[in-house]
Design a protein around this motif. Structure first.
Motif, PDB file in Angstrom:
ATOM      1  N   ARG A  61       0.816  -1.212   0.000  1.00 47.90           N
ATOM      2  CA  ARG A  61       0.000   0.000   0.000  1.00 47.90           C
ATOM      3  C   ARG A  61       0.852   1.264   0.000  1.00 47.90           C
ATOM      4  O   ARG A  61       0.399   2.324  -0.415  1.00 47.90           O
ATOM      5  CB  ARG A  61      -0.935  -0.002   1.218  1.00 47.90           C
ATOM      6  N   THR A  62       2.048   1.182   0.512  1.00 46.97           N
ATOM      7  CA  THR A  62       2.931   2.351   0.557  1.00 46.97           C
ATOM      8  C   THR A  62       4.346   1.929   0.164  1.00 46.97           C
ATOM      9  O   THR A  62       4.715   0.764   0.289  1.00 46.97           O
ATOM     10  CB  THR A  62       2.981   2.975   1.970  1.00 46.97           C
ATOM     11  N   VAL A  63       5.112   2.896  -0.311  1.00 48.06           N
ATOM     12  CA  VAL A  63       6.535   2.684  -0.575  1.00 48.06           C
ATOM     13  C   VAL A  63       7.285   3.874   0.012  1.00 48.06           C
ATOM     14  O   VAL A  63       6.748   4.976   0.130  1.00 48.06           O
ATOM     15  CB  VAL A  63       6.853   2.572  -2.081  1.00 48.06           C
ATOM     16  N   SER A  64       8.526   3.643   0.394  1.00 50.56           N
ATOM     17  CA  SER A  64       9.339   4.740   0.925  1.00 50.56           C
ATOM     18  C   SER A  64      10.758   4.620   0.406  1.00 50.56           C
ATOM     19  O   SER A  64      11.258   3.507   0.171  1.00 50.56           O
ATOM     20  CB  SER A  64       9.335   4.718   2.465  1.00 50.56           C
ATOM     21  N   PHE A  65      11.406   5.768   0.194  1.00 51.04           N
ATOM     22  CA  PHE A  65      12.770   5.813  -0.322  1.00 51.04           C
ATOM     23  C   PHE A  65      13.604   6.723   0.568  1.00 51.04           C
ATOM     24  O   PHE A  65      13.087   7.698   1.130  1.00 51.04           O
ATOM     25  CB  PHE A  65      12.793   6.410  -1.743  1.00 51.04           C
ATOM     26  N   ASP A  66      14.900   6.417   0.668  1.00 52.20           N
ATOM     27  CA  ASP A  66      15.799   7.427   1.224  1.00 52.20           C
ATOM     28  C   ASP A  66      16.112   8.402   0.092  1.00 52.20           C
ATOM     29  O   ASP A  66      15.803   8.148  -1.082  1.00 52.20           O
ATOM     30  CB  ASP A  66      17.071   6.799   1.799  1.00 52.20           C
ATOM     31  N   GLN A  72      18.046   8.530  -7.527  1.00 49.56           N
ATOM     32  CA  GLN A  72      18.468   7.538  -8.519  1.00 49.56           C
ATOM     33  C   GLN A  72      17.286   7.060  -9.349  1.00 49.56           C
ATOM     34  O   GLN A  72      17.384   6.932 -10.577  1.00 49.56           O
ATOM     35  CB  GLN A  72      19.132   6.358  -7.819  1.00 49.56           C
ATOM     36  N   VAL A  73      16.144   6.800  -8.694  1.00 54.17           N
ATOM     37  CA  VAL A  73      14.958   6.351  -9.402  1.00 54.17           C
ATOM     38  C   VAL A  73      14.466   7.429 -10.367  1.00 54.17           C
ATOM     39  O   VAL A  73      14.086   7.136 -11.515  1.00 54.17           O
ATOM     40  CB  VAL A  73      13.843   5.966  -8.405  1.00 54.17           C
ATOM     41  N   ALA A  79      15.550   8.953 -17.848  1.00 48.97           N
ATOM     42  CA  ALA A  79      16.297   8.400 -18.987  1.00 48.97           C
ATOM     43  C   ALA A  79      15.422   7.481 -19.828  1.00 48.97           C
ATOM     44  O   ALA A  79      15.445   7.527 -21.066  1.00 48.97           O
ATOM     45  CB  ALA A  79      17.525   7.647 -18.468  1.00 48.97           C
ATOM     46  N   LEU A  80      14.613   6.654 -19.162  1.00 52.69           N
ATOM     47  CA  LEU A  80      13.745   5.728 -19.885  1.00 52.69           C
ATOM     48  C   LEU A  80      12.643   6.473 -20.624  1.00 52.69           C
ATOM     49  O   LEU A  80      12.251   6.102 -21.740  1.00 52.69           O
ATOM     50  CB  LEU A  80      13.137   4.715 -18.913  1.00 52.69           C
TER      51      LEU A  80
END
Length: 223
Positions: A61-66, A72-73, A79-80
């Motif tokens: 249900r959720t995602v987290s990134f530093d 980077q993502v 680029a894609l």
């Protein structure tokens, strides 16, 4: 219930137990001797599906990134996108953090617990004729192994009927035991953590919060 209230096992752990975790069977499988200590494998603990019996599937249900990972993502997506590639958001999700299992040895010293297990195993042998060390410790009415989800539901229903407590759950015995160890027996959080099988002591510290009856008693004894 004895295993829940006297050893503090989670419903999932109880569902995965095999005969060999609580008793040593005779070569014929028609007699047994209760063990002094239950050695709970790490694979049985929270987050593990050791026997593939859990029917629930994890839905994110959720995602987290530093910050660095997020940057980077973003660069990858940029680029894609410029290259005209087809983008699937799930390809950029960070890996799911899995719970680590933690094995623990739990002395089976409580008399009521040992009596209940003895009576139960004798009944199983009487009905089945013989048992194997790898046989599930607890079985359904159909004779199969419990899934963790089903046992969790059954334990909750039984406890609510027994106690009349609407919010009783399969976790009530575990919660009661850990609270007892910390608040009534005045044992250290380290002892409670070992019994509970918590990887992180901060999880056990939640139980340091005084239970409602202690707060009520304090307010009743102000004078």
């Amino acid at each position: 219930m004895q295993i829940s209230f006297k050893l503090g096992l989670r419903a999932q752990e109880i569902a995965l137990l095999q005969i060999k975790e609580v008793a040593k069977l005779s070569p014929s499988g028609t007699d047994f001797k209760l063990l002094e200590v239950m050695s709970l494998p790490a694979a049985y603990t929270k987050g593990a599906d050791a026997m593939g019996r859990s029917q629930s599937q994890y839905r994110r249900r959720t995602v987290s990134f530093d910050v660095a990972s997020f940057d980077q993502v973003v660069r990858q997506v940029e680029a894609l996108a410029k290259a005209g590639a087809e983008l699937n958001p799930e390809d950029f999700y960070p890996p799911v953090r899995k719970h680590r299992g933690k094995s623990r040895d739990l002395p089976m010293v409580d008399a009521a617990l040992r009596a209940a297990l003895t009576d139960y195993l004798r009944l199983r042998i009487e009905k089945a004729g013989t048992l194997k060390p790898s046989s599930p410790l607890f079985i359904t009415q159909k004779g199969g192994a419990y899934s963790p989800n089903t046992l969790q539901e059954h334990m909750a229903v039984i406890l609510r009927n027994w106690t009349g407590v609407e919010k009783a759950s399969s976790h009530s015995g575990r919660r009661s035991l850990i609270t007892n160890v910390i608040h009534k027996q005045k044992k250290s959080v380290k002892v409670a953590q070992k019994i509970a099988g918590h990887v992180n002591p901060s999880t056990t510290l939640i139980y340091e919060e005084p239970p409602e009856e202690i707060i009520e008693d304090a307010l009743n004894n102000l004078n």
